[in-house]
Design an enzyme around this catalytic site. Structure first.
Site, PDB file in Angstrom:
ATOM      1  N   LYS A  24      42.839  33.032  42.709  1.00 50.36           N
ATOM      2  CA  LYS A  24      43.557  32.312  43.760  1.00 50.36           C
ATOM      3  C   LYS A  24      44.196  31.068  43.166  1.00 50.36           C
ATOM      4  CE  LYS A  24      43.215  31.850  48.685  1.00 50.36           C
ATOM      5  NZ  LYS A  24      42.512  31.369  49.840  1.00 50.36           N
TER       6      LYS A  24
ATOM      7  N   SER B  97      38.171  29.359  56.051  1.00 55.95           N
ATOM      8  CA  SER B  97      38.102  28.712  54.744  1.00 55.95           C
ATOM      9  C   SER B  97      38.284  27.207  54.885  1.00 55.95           C
ATOM     10  CB  SER B  97      39.216  29.229  53.824  1.00 55.95           C
ATOM     11  OG  SER B  97      39.022  30.579  53.513  1.00 55.95           O
TER      12      SER B  97
ATOM     13  N   ARG C 253      41.065  41.799  51.203  1.00 59.53           N
ATOM     14  CA  ARG C 253      42.143  40.835  51.026  1.00 59.53           C
ATOM     15  C   ARG C 253      43.297  41.513  50.291  1.00 59.53           C
ATOM     16  NH1 ARG C 253      40.719  34.884  48.787  1.00 59.53           N
ATOM     17  NH2 ARG C 253      40.725  35.778  46.703  1.00 59.53           N
TER      18      ARG C 253
END
Lengths: 220, 220
Positions: A147, A118, A49
């Protein structure tokens, strides 16, 4: 993509302990070194990521991790960037709700790669598009600093409701530590994801091994 | 991609007046309405650029513009996002220096789509990777508010030096107005790009027509 390197029969095993990389948390050690240590500790899949940075940076980081994973049999997924995943020949992609639509990506790329999606609610987990995903990433279970734009934490009970409505392989993400694994048992999960717990650990191999043992010991 | 809809023989004609979209500047009218007006005025190609926003937003905006262009014969390119371009079946992509490497994108997608590459210097324009691009976008010629992270403006003389070293079809971008077109004549360009001049215009068709006439009248 060069054909499905992860047979469907192996999917649930591959989801047991997913490492999601974070370059800032890996620090000066670099992402590939942390990935190598985490895999030695027992991580079963790696998702690269790169939230900030250009596509060229993203591709370079994916290739560096790919090199680190060479020969380990641990699959590599790319977060968000389908083009980067295809160019690098990754094993799959992980998509969010605002990324490219999972059904269209599946039609485009065919059955030969893993697609994760997700979800943060029962509604999202029961949407028809989920059928195009191989697995769902459910979270955040707990609040997490990695996040900050994430949805309101589900907690273990909320997580179980979402997992029950999913009807597909599922992993949990968000604030997961070895101490919290008991709260995730019996919630219908195939595995757990870790970001900061492993990426920021002084010894990622030790922390990964603790998570893996904790999960395997009390699974489902 | 569904085959090359823009034959190479048409490429230079298509590059004459390129509109690069900016949703903020288009405002409440919406990007598709501004694109329709600009095409009526004489724009010969449209590049959809969505700097902020998710891939899903990007795909939706590309499709809305695609719909607006239907039947006009004006090709649509997508800025940066190769996956969005492929999913939408766009006519091409425009890549920056930090986007996916142009040679790899060409190998992946084959000859059937237009690939543009942004360059800001003689060095970049003479790099071997440029051979994989159909055309180069050279700029910024003048300072521009729409791309605050852009390189130092080249000015018309600097632009001419970059274009001379390019050896491929080339367009100029950055601060271009009808009044400035005479300064771009004889600089080895096939066309000019416009962002704010058209997107922010009260009447985009009128401004596009003025740019097109100004360019066609004094070309090369």
């Amino acid at each position: 993509m060069k054909g499905r390197r992860v047979p469907r029969s192996r999917l649930r095993a591959v989801l047991r302990l997913c490492l999601v990389t974070d370059a800032a948390l890996c620090g000066d050690r670099g992402v590939p070194a942390v990935v190598r240590a985490a895999v030695a500790g027992g991580v079963t899949s790696v998702q690269v990521r790169v939230k900030d940075g250009s596509d060229r940076d993203r591709l370079a980081q994916v290739r560096a991790v790919q090199h680190a994973l060479h020969g380990t049999g641990v699959p590599l997924l790319v977060d968000d960037a389908v083009d980067v995943a295809v160019l690098a020949g990754a094993d799959g992609v992980h998509l969010g709700q605002s990324d490219l639509p999972v059904e269209e990506v599946r039609r485009w790329l065919g059955p030969d790669l893993i697609i994760g999606l997700s979800v943060s609610s029962v509604e999202q987990a029961s949407a028809s598009e989920c059928a195009a995903a191989d697995y769902l990433g459910i979270g955040p279970v707990w609040a997490t600093a990695t996040k900050p734009d994430a949805a309101v934490p589900l907690g273990p009970e909320g997580l179980a409701r979402v997992a029950a409505s999913a009807g597909r392989p599922a992993v949990a993400i968000g604030g997961i530590t070895a101490a919290r694994l008991p709260a995730l048992r019996g919630r219908g999960l195939d595995g757990v994801c870790t970001v900061s717990e492993v990426c920021a650990a002084p010894d990622p191999a030790v922390v990964a091994a603790r998570l893996r043992a904790g999960w395997d010991g009390g699974r489902r």
